[in-house]
Every structure is written in structure tokens, then in C-alpha cells.
Design a protein around this motif. Structure first.
Motif, short mmCIF file in Angstrom:
data_model
loop_
_atom_site.label_atom_id
_atom_site.label_comp_id
_atom_site.label_asym_id
_atom_site.label_seq_id
_atom_site.Cartn_x
_atom_site.Cartn_y
_atom_site.Cartn_z
N PHE A 13 0.63 -1.25 0.00
CA PHE A 13 0.18 -0.07 0.10
C PHE A 13 1.16 1.33 0.00
CE2 PHE A 13 0.01 2.05 4.07
CZ PHE A 13 0.85 0.97 5.14
N ASP A 14 0.37 2.13 -0.76
CA ASP A 14 0.84 3.46 -0.66
C ASP A 14 0.03 4.59 -0.21
OD1 ASP A 14 3.57 4.62 -1.29
OD2 ASP A 14 3.62 4.22 -3.38
N THR A 15 -0.63 4.56 0.66
CA THR A 15 -1.75 5.59 0.87
C THR A 15 -1.87 5.77 2.36
OG1 THR A 15 -3.41 3.77 1.36
CG2 THR A 15 -3.51 4.47 -1.03
N LEU A 16 -2.70 6.46 3.10
CA LEU A 16 -2.76 6.47 4.45
C LEU A 16 -3.14 5.08 4.82
CD1 LEU A 16 -5.05 9.81 5.06
CD2 LEU A 16 -2.76 9.25 5.95
N LEU A 17 -2.70 4.66 6.31
CA LEU A 17 -3.24 3.29 6.51
C LEU A 17 -4.63 3.25 6.69
CD1 LEU A 17 -1.92 0.68 7.61
CD2 LEU A 17 -1.73 1.57 9.85
N VAL A 18 -5.29 4.15 7.19
CA VAL A 18 -6.73 4.07 7.28
C VAL A 18 -7.50 3.77 5.94
CG1 VAL A 18 -6.89 5.14 9.68
CG2 VAL A 18 -7.10 6.45 7.61
N ASN A 19 -6.93 4.33 4.94
CA ASN A 19 -7.53 4.11 3.68
C ASN A 19 -7.34 2.80 3.15
OD1 ASN A 19 -8.26 6.78 3.91
ND2 ASN A 19 -6.75 7.61 2.49
N PHE A 20 -5.95 2.40 3.63
CA PHE A 20 -5.54 0.80 3.12
C PHE A 20 -6.81 -0.05 3.84
CE2 PHE A 20 -3.06 -2.97 4.00
CZ PHE A 20 -3.20 -3.41 2.60
N ALA A 21 -7.08 0.28 5.00
CA ALA A 21 -7.82 -0.62 6.08
C ALA A 21 -9.44 -0.49 5.22
CB ALA A 21 -7.79 0.13 7.26
N ASP A 22 -9.67 0.73 4.85
CA ASP A 22 -11.02 0.75 4.26
C ASP A 22 -10.94 -0.08 2.68
OD1 ASP A 22 -13.68 2.03 3.99
OD2 ASP A 22 -12.75 3.16 2.37
N GLU A 23 -9.89 0.01 2.11
CA GLU A 23 -9.81 -0.59 0.80
C GLU A 23 -9.93 -2.14 0.85
OE1 GLU A 23 -6.16 0.59 -1.12
OE2 GLU A 23 -6.15 -1.71 -2.09
N TRP A 52 -6.91 6.99 14.69
CA TRP A 52 -8.17 7.14 15.48
C TRP A 52 -8.66 8.39 14.93
CZ3 TRP A 52 -10.61 10.35 18.79
CH2 TRP A 52 -11.86 9.97 19.22
N ARG A 53 -7.97 9.53 14.95
CA ARG A 53 -8.57 10.86 14.39
C ARG A 53 -9.06 10.88 13.10
NH1 ARG A 53 -10.31 14.86 12.96
NH2 ARG A 53 -9.81 16.97 13.33
N LEU A 54 -8.14 9.84 12.10
CA LEU A 54 -8.63 10.06 10.80
C LEU A 54 -9.81 9.05 10.35
CD1 LEU A 54 -5.08 9.65 9.51
CD2 LEU A 54 -6.24 11.76 8.99
N ASP A 55 -9.85 8.14 11.32
CA ASP A 55 -11.08 7.17 11.09
C ASP A 55 -11.42 6.51 12.48
OD1 ASP A 55 -13.02 5.22 10.38
OD2 ASP A 55 -12.04 4.71 8.68
#
Ligand code: PNS
Length: 163
Positions: free
Chosen positions: A71-81, A108-111
């Protein structure tokens, strides 16, 4: 169905990482190992992204509910993906706390729907890190047992290549 991610740079995967992955795989239905493709660590990784992914795939081949993805994104975006609701991180010595608490708080603040769970490293791996493994190997020391066998075989070749 509960899916979790175990993120990291894994340059290279160590026996400590593998222990956390095995324990996480026993706690959740599915684990996706998230390999940070371009980590923001000084110097850049020794192993390429493809090599790191491949070494993890081989080291976790015995775990049927574990898969590996870069992954090459924010971790929370990867979790969502990948539709994961839990981030699993290993915690070693006290020195990990500050950085890990900061990342957990920011994630946590991000998602806030994605929960961060920490698994304590076993004493044997408390002071083990990918950087220490590379340093030992670079100076000709044995890293057998500190890393999965596939890494033990790959490391001298990779270090020669990098010289
Ligand atoms: O192996 P590492 O260095 O402990 O892994 C760190 C990693 C890859 C988990 C971390 O850098 C990360 O989550 N990177 C993705 C970018 C991100 O989401 N940053 C915001 C959280 S601080």
C-alpha cells in the motif's frame, strides 16, 4: 467476519513480525499484511517492495487466513480498501510506545471506526528489529532464528548486491 491488517515496512520481515502475524491470525478471521511500499524512513529500504512482499508471502505460506498486499496510501484508507476494521501492531520495548501511541491516536482521528490493537512481543523478540538484523548480517554475523529461513537465505545475496 472480522478482518485485520498488520502494517509495516518489513525490510525485511523478522521472526518477531512473524510471531505477531501468527498470533493475530489466531485472533481474527482474516489478516491482510500491509507492506508500506515507499516508507518515509531515512535511506530507503534495502529490499524492493516486490521483494518484501514476496519474502512475506513465502514466510507466511503456512497461514491459510493471511494474505499480503502493498500500500502507498494512508493506513486508514488501506484498511477501508481491504474492508478491515482492526489495525494490529506489535509492541516491543518502551521505545516503541511514543511512536505507536502517536500513530494510533492519529489513525483514530482520521477514522475512529478502525480500532488499533497492540500485541506484546514475546521476551525473545523484545529487542529484535529489521535494522538490527541488517546490521548483524552486514558485519557477517548469523541471523538464523532472528528471521524466517527464506530471509536468512536472501539477505547475504541482497547485501552483496547493494555493496
Ligand atoms: O514498520 P514500521 O516503520 O513500524 O511501519 C510504519 C507504518 C508503515 C505502519 C506507518 O508508517 C504507516 O502507517 N504509514 C502509512 C501512512 C499513514 O497512514 N500515516 C498516518 C499515521 S501516523
Amino acid at each position: 467476519m472480522r478482518r485485520g491488517i498488520v502494517p509495516g515496512t518489513f525490510d525485511p520481515i523478522t521472526s518477531g513480525h512473524l510471531d505477531i502475524i501468527e498470533r493475530a491470525a489466531g485472533l481474527l478471521d482474516e489478516i491482510v499484511i500491509g507492506v508500506a511500499l515507499s516508507p518515509d524512513k531515512g535511506g530507503g529500504p534495502l529490499f524492493t517492495a516486490d521483494e518484501r512482499v514476496e519474502l512475506i508471502r513465502r514466510a507466511t505460506a503456512h497461514l491459510s487466513n493471511v494474505s499480503v498486499k502493498g500500500f502507498d496510501t494512508l493506513l486508514v484508507n488501506f484498511a477501508d480498501e481491504v474492508d478491515a476494521s482492526v489495525i494490529i501492531k506489535g509492541l516491543r520495548a518502551m521505545t516503541d510506545f511514543e511512536r505507536e501511541f502517536q500513530m494510533a491516536a492519529l489513525n483514530w482521528r482520521l477514522d475512529s471506526k478502525v480500532e488499533t490493537v497492540f500485541i506484546m512481543a514475546i521476551p525473545e523478540y523484545m529487542y529484535l528489529s529489521s535494522s538490527a538484523v541488517k546490521e548483524i548480517a552486514m558485519h557477517g554475523g548469523s541471523v538464523r532464528g532472528l528471521v524466517p529461513d527464506v530471509v536468512c537465505e536472501a539477505l547475504p545475496h541482497k547485501l552483496n548486491e547493494a555493496r
